[in-house]
Design an enzyme around this catalytic site. Sequence first.
Site, PDB file in Angstrom:
ATOM      1  N   GLY A  12       0.855  -1.190   0.000  1.00 22.20           N
ATOM      2  CA  GLY A  12       0.000   0.000   0.000  1.00 22.20           C
ATOM      3  C   GLY A  12       0.884   1.231   0.000  1.00 22.20           C
ATOM      4  O   GLY A  12       0.552   2.270   0.583  1.00 22.20           O
ATOM      5  N   ASP A  16      -2.400   6.846   1.156  1.00 18.42           N
ATOM      6  CA  ASP A  16      -2.377   8.035   1.999  1.00 18.42           C
ATOM      7  C   ASP A  16      -1.571   7.860   3.290  1.00 18.42           C
ATOM      8  O   ASP A  16      -0.840   8.742   3.716  1.00 18.42           O
ATOM      9  CB  ASP A  16      -3.839   8.315   2.370  1.00 18.42           C
ATOM     10  CG  ASP A  16      -4.098   9.783   2.405  1.00 18.42           C
ATOM     11  OD1 ASP A  16      -3.606  10.481   1.499  1.00 18.42           O
ATOM     12  OD2 ASP A  16      -4.753  10.235   3.366  1.00 18.42           O
ATOM     13  N   LEU A  17      -1.718   6.684   3.886  1.00 19.03           N
ATOM     14  CA  LEU A  17      -1.056   6.434   5.169  1.00 19.03           C
ATOM     15  C   LEU A  17       0.465   6.472   5.010  1.00 19.03           C
ATOM     16  O   LEU A  17       1.182   7.052   5.824  1.00 19.03           O
ATOM     17  CB  LEU A  17      -1.493   5.073   5.719  1.00 19.03           C
ATOM     18  CG  LEU A  17      -0.958   4.751   7.098  1.00 19.03           C
ATOM     19  CD1 LEU A  17      -1.687   5.565   8.158  1.00 19.03           C
ATOM     20  CD2 LEU A  17      -1.091   3.269   7.413  1.00 19.03           C
ATOM     21  N   LYS A 152      -5.952  -1.088  11.007  1.00 25.36           N
ATOM     22  CA  LYS A 152      -7.356  -1.329  11.281  1.00 25.36           C
ATOM     23  C   LYS A 152      -8.182  -1.004  10.042  1.00 25.36           C
ATOM     24  O   LYS A 152      -7.651  -0.336   9.168  1.00 25.36           O
ATOM     25  CB  LYS A 152      -7.812  -0.485  12.457  1.00 25.36           C
ATOM     26  CG  LYS A 152      -7.542   1.016  12.267  1.00 25.36           C
ATOM     27  CD  LYS A 152      -8.449   1.823  13.091  1.00 25.36           C
ATOM     28  CE  LYS A 152      -9.460   2.538  12.278  1.00 25.36           C
ATOM     29  NZ  LYS A 152      -8.992   3.734  11.595  1.00 25.36           N
ATOM     30  N   ASP A 181      -2.953   0.121  16.554  1.00 27.68           N
ATOM     31  CA  ASP A 181      -3.968   1.109  16.918  1.00 27.68           C
ATOM     32  C   ASP A 181      -3.151   2.349  17.243  1.00 27.68           C
ATOM     33  O   ASP A 181      -2.529   2.421  18.311  1.00 27.68           O
ATOM     34  CB  ASP A 181      -4.757   0.647  18.142  1.00 27.68           C
ATOM     35  CG  ASP A 181      -5.881   1.610  18.452  1.00 27.68           C
ATOM     36  OD1 ASP A 181      -5.640   2.839  18.389  1.00 27.68           O
ATOM     37  OD2 ASP A 181      -7.000   1.154  18.756  1.00 27.68           O
ATOM     38  N   HIS A 182      -3.107   3.286  16.333  1.00 28.80           N
ATOM     39  CA  HIS A 182      -2.115   4.351  16.494  1.00 28.80           C
ATOM     40  C   HIS A 182      -2.355   5.214  17.738  1.00 28.80           C
ATOM     41  O   HIS A 182      -1.456   5.871  18.222  1.00 28.80           O
ATOM     42  CB  HIS A 182      -1.979   5.206  15.216  1.00 28.80           C
ATOM     43  CG  HIS A 182      -3.024   6.251  15.054  1.00 28.80           C
ATOM     44  ND1 HIS A 182      -4.257   5.981  14.526  1.00 28.80           N
ATOM     45  CD2 HIS A 182      -3.029   7.567  15.342  1.00 28.80           C
ATOM     46  CE1 HIS A 182      -4.969   7.094  14.518  1.00 28.80           C
ATOM     47  NE2 HIS A 182      -4.254   8.083  15.003  1.00 28.80           N
ATOM     48  N   LYS A 186       0.291   7.279  21.067  1.00 25.80           N
ATOM     49  CA  LYS A 186       0.275   8.698  21.462  1.00 25.80           C
ATOM     50  C   LYS A 186       0.868   8.837  22.860  1.00 25.80           C
ATOM     51  O   LYS A 186       0.532   8.074  23.765  1.00 25.80           O
ATOM     52  CB  LYS A 186      -1.162   9.249  21.440  1.00 25.80           C
ATOM     53  CG  LYS A 186      -1.723   9.421  20.027  1.00 25.80           C
ATOM     54  CD  LYS A 186      -3.092  10.063  20.082  1.00 25.80           C
ATOM     55  CE  LYS A 186      -3.826   9.970  18.764  1.00 25.80           C
ATOM     56  NZ  LYS A 186      -3.403  10.899  17.734  1.00 25.80           N
ATOM     57  N   GLU A 220     -13.233  15.776  15.791  1.00 25.83           N
ATOM     58  CA  GLU A 220     -12.370  16.240  14.703  1.00 25.83           C
ATOM     59  C   GLU A 220     -13.081  17.347  13.936  1.00 25.83           C
ATOM     60  O   GLU A 220     -14.312  17.317  13.796  1.00 25.83           O
ATOM     61  CB  GLU A 220     -12.095  15.107  13.724  1.00 25.83           C
ATOM     62  CG  GLU A 220     -11.390  13.927  14.321  1.00 25.83           C
ATOM     63  CD  GLU A 220     -11.108  12.873  13.258  1.00 25.83           C
ATOM     64  OE1 GLU A 220     -10.199  13.088  12.459  1.00 25.83           O
ATOM     65  OE2 GLU A 220     -11.819  11.865  13.228  1.00 25.83           O
ATOM     66  N   HIS A 244      -9.816   2.783  18.723  1.00 25.38           N
ATOM     67  CA  HIS A 244      -9.187   3.867  19.481  1.00 25.38           C
ATOM     68  C   HIS A 244      -9.898   4.186  20.814  1.00 25.38           C
ATOM     69  O   HIS A 244      -9.271   4.275  21.862  1.00 25.38           O
ATOM     70  CB  HIS A 244      -9.180   5.170  18.665  1.00 25.38           C
ATOM     71  CG  HIS A 244      -8.545   5.030  17.316  1.00 25.38           C
ATOM     72  ND1 HIS A 244      -7.520   4.167  17.063  1.00 25.38           N
ATOM     73  CD2 HIS A 244      -8.786   5.664  16.138  1.00 25.38           C
ATOM     74  CE1 HIS A 244      -7.153   4.272  15.793  1.00 25.38           C
ATOM     75  NE2 HIS A 244      -7.913   5.169  15.207  1.00 25.38           N
TER      76      HIS A 244
HETATM   77  C1  BG6 Z   1      -7.870   7.077  12.092  1.00 25.72           C
HETATM   78  C2  BG6 Z   1      -9.239   7.136  11.492  1.00 25.72           C
HETATM   79  O1  BG6 Z   1      -7.606   5.805  12.613  1.00 25.72           O
HETATM   80  O2  BG6 Z   1      -7.775   8.050  13.116  1.00 25.72           O
HETATM   81  C3  BG6 Z   1      -9.542   8.511  10.959  1.00 25.72           C
HETATM   82  O3  BG6 Z   1      -9.334   6.191  10.440  1.00 25.72           O
HETATM   83  C4  BG6 Z   1      -9.323   9.545  12.029  1.00 25.72           C
HETATM   84  O4  BG6 Z   1     -10.850   8.598  10.455  1.00 25.72           O
HETATM   85  C5  BG6 Z   1      -7.959   9.377  12.670  1.00 25.72           C
HETATM   86  O5  BG6 Z   1      -9.414  10.815  11.429  1.00 25.72           O
HETATM   87  C6  BG6 Z   1      -7.791  10.288  13.860  1.00 25.72           C
HETATM   88  O6  BG6 Z   1      -6.482  10.198  14.289  1.00 25.72           O
HETATM   89  P1  BG6 Z   1      -5.805  11.376  15.098  1.00 25.72           P
HETATM   90  O7  BG6 Z   1      -4.465  10.853  15.467  1.00 25.72           O
HETATM   91  O8  BG6 Z   1      -5.752  12.557  14.182  1.00 25.72           O
HETATM   92  O9  BG6 Z   1      -6.695  11.632  16.268  1.00 25.72           O
END
Ligand code: BG6
Length: 490
Positions: A12, A16-17, A152, A181-182, A186, A220, A244
Amino acid sequence: MEETSNALVIFGGTGDLTKRKLVPALYNLKIEKLLSKEFFIISVGRREKSTEEFIEEMKLAVKEFSRTGFDEDIWVCLSERIYYYQLDFSGTDTYLEFENYLCNLEHKYNTKGNRLFYLAVSPEYFGIIVEKLHKYGLANENGGFKRVVIEKPFGRNLESARKLSKQITHTFGEENIYRIDHYLGKEMLQNIMVMRFANTFFEPIWNNKYIDNIQINSTETLGVSERGGYYEKSGALRDMLQNHLLQLLALTAMEPPARLDTESVRDEKVKVFKGLKIYSDEEVTQNVVRGQYDTSVNGEYVAYRDELRTANDSETETFIALKVEVENYRWEGVPFYIRTGKRMKKKSIEVIIQFKSLGKSLYLNELNESVPNQLIIRIQPTEGIYLRFNTKKPGQENAAIPVSMDFCQNCEIGYKSPEAYEKLLRDAMLGEKALFTRWDEVEYSWKFIDAIGKAWANNIPDFPNYKANSYGPKAADDLIRRDGREWWNE
Ligand code: BG6
């Protein structure tokens, strides 16, 4: 500092990622001198392009998205180790040729057969790619580790997640699967455990005796941008809540682990997921609100249904607010209110701990009220901790006045926390799994989510129901006001 020695293969690579997160994260790891000389990156994509073209695109991406700006020399050092390979993910012979290509580079960079595969592709390819890696021997552990990082969503519901898990485990084994799970990368999420378990004045009062309710907010300002195609299939329920926000809830509500090792922490998080009250259809109606954004009042933003690649009668939710119960001894009677949405008035991620009011306290404020203490863990965009408590209002009277102590971590001059992906990429290369999710965490969270998805499937929502640039649908305010409380919007 410990260094890694491995190939990083990103499936991929044109997505974008890779552009926004992965390559800028690798660039910053390079700055921090956290990438070894025995390391290279292959970006695998379906589009035809040369390595030179790819590197040029990534250079622009780093300039735009790196948290530390751009330095040509550092970029040159990193880009010398970046390659692009065009591959049809479902193809057959192509994987054999790809293995040859990979082996040659492994030889050149002496990466000792260590391979980290990163699946930054659309979810329908997870299973296919893993199967091919298995079939063509790219994931065989004959010398060197073979690990896979999966983005995810891990499945669409419990059933598909189980199927996917079986497929992936068959090739890599649970110990080599890194479900990302990013949020867990954090800085302030990692700080929740430290704050709770390293402070005498928090841990003893972290329970239903002293806490009235907990809010978890992740709002957001952005809409779905160009991700309509993906988002139509996930919605806020699967995009944010299943992963998340439930992780955030688990870290806030878990018991202290016996030790800080990976499995002890995961064991405690799983207990929270097991304790989540699974709602009946009727309880979903009472406790869960979904929403979808409309245009903004001034027409500056388009409605979700008019975004790229979304249906003009879409029933996908871009907002969800709910009341959650964690059924255990510590939290009985304490509601957790969770809220997340796109195109809302402000961007912020916060956990708000509202302590119980002292009721008929000796000291009241000027309105004759007892103002409860409050602790706010700020995760984004500001990182910090805010504590509200009462003190004497200066002067003749004995009135109490709420004041605050505000610790702002990223306000300190020059301090910029590493991006979540820097931490997580490095951890995956080092084999550190604490910040990745274990299968049973995923499994229990789907059980909770599926009950909501099932109840929703039987009802057509009245969408759109909130204006872009607002705090979401009125029903979400009603949900919390019914309990005599308000969302924290400050
Ligand atoms: C991603 C979602 O996992 O997290 C997005 O797919 C979302 O839709 C994003 O905008 C939010 O991440 P962060 O780090 O900007 O809070």
